[in-house]
Design a protein around this motif. Structure first.
Motif, mmCIF file in Angstrom:
data_model
loop_
_atom_site.group_PDB
_atom_site.id
_atom_site.type_symbol
_atom_site.label_atom_id
_atom_site.label_comp_id
_atom_site.label_asym_id
_atom_site.label_seq_id
_atom_site.Cartn_x
_atom_site.Cartn_y
_atom_site.Cartn_z
ATOM 1 N N ILE A 182 0.869 -1.188 0.000
ATOM 2 C CA ILE A 182 0.000 0.000 0.000
ATOM 3 C C ILE A 182 0.904 1.235 0.000
ATOM 4 C CG2 ILE A 182 -1.769 1.300 1.235
ATOM 5 C CD1 ILE A 182 -2.887 -1.299 0.321
ATOM 6 N N LYS A 183 0.653 2.142 -0.938
ATOM 7 C CA LYS A 183 1.491 3.337 -1.071
ATOM 8 C C LYS A 183 0.773 4.555 -0.478
ATOM 9 C CE LYS A 183 1.815 2.330 -5.509
ATOM 10 N NZ LYS A 183 2.181 2.346 -6.954
ATOM 11 N N ILE A 184 1.514 5.331 0.305
ATOM 12 C CA ILE A 184 0.907 6.484 0.984
ATOM 13 C C ILE A 184 1.750 7.739 0.769
ATOM 14 C CG2 ILE A 184 2.045 5.938 3.199
ATOM 15 C CD1 ILE A 184 -0.632 6.904 4.543
ATOM 16 N N LEU A 185 1.061 8.863 0.590
ATOM 17 C CA LEU A 185 1.715 10.157 0.387
ATOM 18 C C LEU A 185 1.297 11.110 1.501
ATOM 19 C CD1 LEU A 185 3.143 12.452 -1.252
ATOM 20 C CD2 LEU A 185 1.002 12.655 -2.563
ATOM 21 N N PHE A 186 2.288 11.793 2.106
ATOM 22 C CA PHE A 186 2.015 12.780 3.155
ATOM 23 C C PHE A 186 2.417 14.159 2.626
ATOM 24 C CE2 PHE A 186 2.689 15.239 7.011
ATOM 25 C CZ PHE A 186 1.600 14.860 7.787
ATOM 26 N N VAL A 187 1.466 15.092 2.614
ATOM 27 C CA VAL A 187 1.709 16.432 2.068
ATOM 28 C C VAL A 187 1.627 17.465 3.194
ATOM 29 C CG1 VAL A 187 1.076 18.084 0.264
ATOM 30 C CG2 VAL A 187 0.528 15.643 -0.037
ATOM 31 N N GLU A 188 2.743 18.155 3.435
ATOM 32 C CA GLU A 188 2.828 19.117 4.549
ATOM 33 C C GLU A 188 4.026 20.025 4.304
ATOM 34 O OE1 GLU A 188 2.700 21.390 7.407
ATOM 35 O OE2 GLU A 188 1.269 19.793 7.897
ATOM 36 N N ILE B 280 -3.662 9.365 0.581
ATOM 37 C CA ILE B 280 -3.011 10.676 0.700
ATOM 38 C C ILE B 280 -3.456 11.311 2.010
ATOM 39 C CG2 ILE B 280 -2.792 13.016 -0.241
ATOM 40 C CD1 ILE B 280 -3.375 11.804 -3.014
ATOM 41 N N ILE B 281 -2.488 11.780 2.776
ATOM 42 C CA ILE B 281 -2.783 12.591 3.965
ATOM 43 C C ILE B 281 -2.236 13.980 3.661
ATOM 44 C CG2 ILE B 281 -2.445 12.884 6.444
ATOM 45 C CD1 ILE B 281 -1.808 9.898 6.634
ATOM 46 N N THR B 282 -3.091 14.987 3.720
ATOM 47 C CA THR B 282 -2.628 16.332 3.361
ATOM 48 C C THR B 282 -3.098 17.391 4.350
ATOM 49 O OG1 THR B 282 -2.596 18.030 1.609
ATOM 50 C CG2 THR B 282 -4.616 16.725 1.821
ATOM 51 N N ASP B 283 -2.236 18.361 4.576
ATOM 52 C CA ASP B 283 -2.601 19.534 5.367
ATOM 53 C C ASP B 283 -3.494 20.425 4.504
ATOM 54 O OD1 ASP B 283 -2.600 21.388 7.433
ATOM 55 O OD2 ASP B 283 -0.803 22.404 6.695
ATOM 56 N N ILE B 284 -4.347 21.230 5.134
ATOM 57 C CA ILE B 284 -5.163 22.186 4.373
ATOM 58 C C ILE B 284 -4.324 23.390 3.955
ATOM 59 C CG2 ILE B 284 -6.825 24.047 4.782
ATOM 60 C CD1 ILE B 284 -8.864 22.151 5.530
ATOM 61 N N ASN B 285 -3.524 23.923 4.894
ATOM 62 C CA ASN B 285 -2.786 25.155 4.629
ATOM 63 C C ASN B 285 -1.449 24.867 3.942
ATOM 64 O OD1 ASN B 285 -4.706 26.931 5.825
ATOM 65 N ND2 ASN B 285 -4.032 26.204 7.826
ATOM 66 N N LEU B 286 -1.491 24.837 2.618
ATOM 67 C CA LEU B 286 -0.291 24.607 1.820
ATOM 68 C C LEU B 286 0.052 25.880 1.055
ATOM 69 C CD1 LEU B 286 -1.196 21.092 0.366
ATOM 70 C CD2 LEU B 286 0.460 21.568 2.183
ATOM 71 N N ILE C 209 -8.726 7.068 -4.661
ATOM 72 C CA ILE C 209 -7.683 7.380 -3.683
ATOM 73 C C ILE C 209 -8.332 7.755 -2.349
ATOM 74 C CG2 ILE C 209 -5.790 8.947 -3.073
ATOM 75 C CD1 ILE C 209 -5.128 9.259 -5.968
ATOM 76 N N LYS C 210 -7.829 7.147 -1.278
ATOM 77 C CA LYS C 210 -8.329 7.468 0.059
ATOM 78 C C LYS C 210 -7.601 8.720 0.554
ATOM 79 C CE LYS C 210 -10.593 3.747 -0.466
ATOM 80 N NZ LYS C 210 -11.930 3.891 -1.053
ATOM 81 N N ILE C 211 -8.375 9.732 0.949
ATOM 82 C CA ILE C 211 -7.764 11.021 1.311
ATOM 83 C C ILE C 211 -8.183 11.441 2.722
ATOM 84 C CG2 ILE C 211 -7.501 13.447 0.690
ATOM 85 C CD1 ILE C 211 -8.137 12.668 -2.211
ATOM 86 N N ILE C 212 -7.168 11.789 3.512
ATOM 87 C CA ILE C 212 -7.373 12.298 4.875
ATOM 88 C C ILE C 212 -6.831 13.729 4.908
ATOM 89 C CG2 ILE C 212 -6.772 12.009 7.315
ATOM 90 C CD1 ILE C 212 -6.207 8.989 6.550
#
Length: 228
Positions: free
Chosen positions: A9-15, A56-62, A81-84
């Motif tokens: 399972i591949k996961i991306l963290f955006v922050e 994908i887990i992402t912050d709102i304030n980018l 894509i599952k998004i948090i």
């Protein structure tokens, strides 16, 4: 859930905040084999295009674009894509928009293990139960994107590591052309890929697949033909 359930399972963290991103990816690497990170939307889209993360887990304030705007663009092309989404605060309008975008969860920071882990479990269960992970070449022949297993006439066929990576990339882009540049970046990990090397892998893989499943476009790339 055992760690094996998170395998492949591949996961991306955006922050954009370095400390948060470093700590979060360190935690995620204890669960997932393939963890990617991005500090802004441009980096995120580059990774999404090539690596095809499942979560994908992402912050709102980018910087420049907020996380929800990024999710809107993702949803135009991909509903699976599952998004948090993470935020430092709760706003009713954000929550309503999050629901419309089909998010798994909208979480307020700081995020702790006991909060995020059950949600990740839930995401992985949904991904594993999604039949779209099976790419069929014929009624009895298919490739499982999660277990990375090839079955031809309902019998498992052994693949080399390069064949597995190549077939995975092709099936993630099934019925679409994958260029030599992308193949080199993903399968050869940016190292030099000679014409002989890719031809050899393609020839051996073609011999293991049902007839006419792998198509070559001279000087451009390859395409896998699936019926689902």
């Amino acid at each position: 859930m055992s760690r094996n359930e998170f395998k492949n399972i591949k996961i991306l963290f955006v922050e954009d905040e370095d400390n948060i991103r470093i700590n979060a990816t360190s935690y995620l690497k204890r669960l997932f084999d393939e963890v990617y990170e991005a500090k802004d939307v441009n980096e995120a889209f580059e990774i999404i295009e090539v690596k095809k993360p499942h979560i994908i887990i992402t912050d709102i304030n980018l910087p420049k674009t907020n996380g929800l705007e990024m999710v809107k663009k993702i949803r135009q092309k991909n509903l699976d894509i599952k998004i948090i989404v993470l935020s430092a605060y709760t706003k009713t309008d954000y929550l309503l928009e999050a629901v419309e975008l089909g998010l798994e969860k909208y979480l307020v920071k700081p995020i702790r293990h006991e909060t995020i882990f059950p949600i990740l479990n839930q995401c992985v269960n949904k991904i594993r139960n999604n039949n779209k992970n099976l790419k069929y070449f014929s009624k009895d022949s298919y490739f499982n994107l999660l277990s990375k297993s090839l079955f031809v006439n309902n019998e498992q066929v052994k693949l080399t590591n390069k064949e597995t990576d190549f077939l995975t990339l092709l099936c993630e882009n099934n019925n679409n052309l994958v260029t030599y540049e992308t193949i080199q970046a993903v399968v050869w990990n940016e190292s030099f890929m000679s014409e002989d090397a890719i031809r050899s892998v393609a020839r051996k893989l073609r011999s293991k697949l049902p007839k006419n499943s792998l198509e070559n476009f001279s000087k451009v790339g390859y395409k896998i033909i699936t019926i689902s």
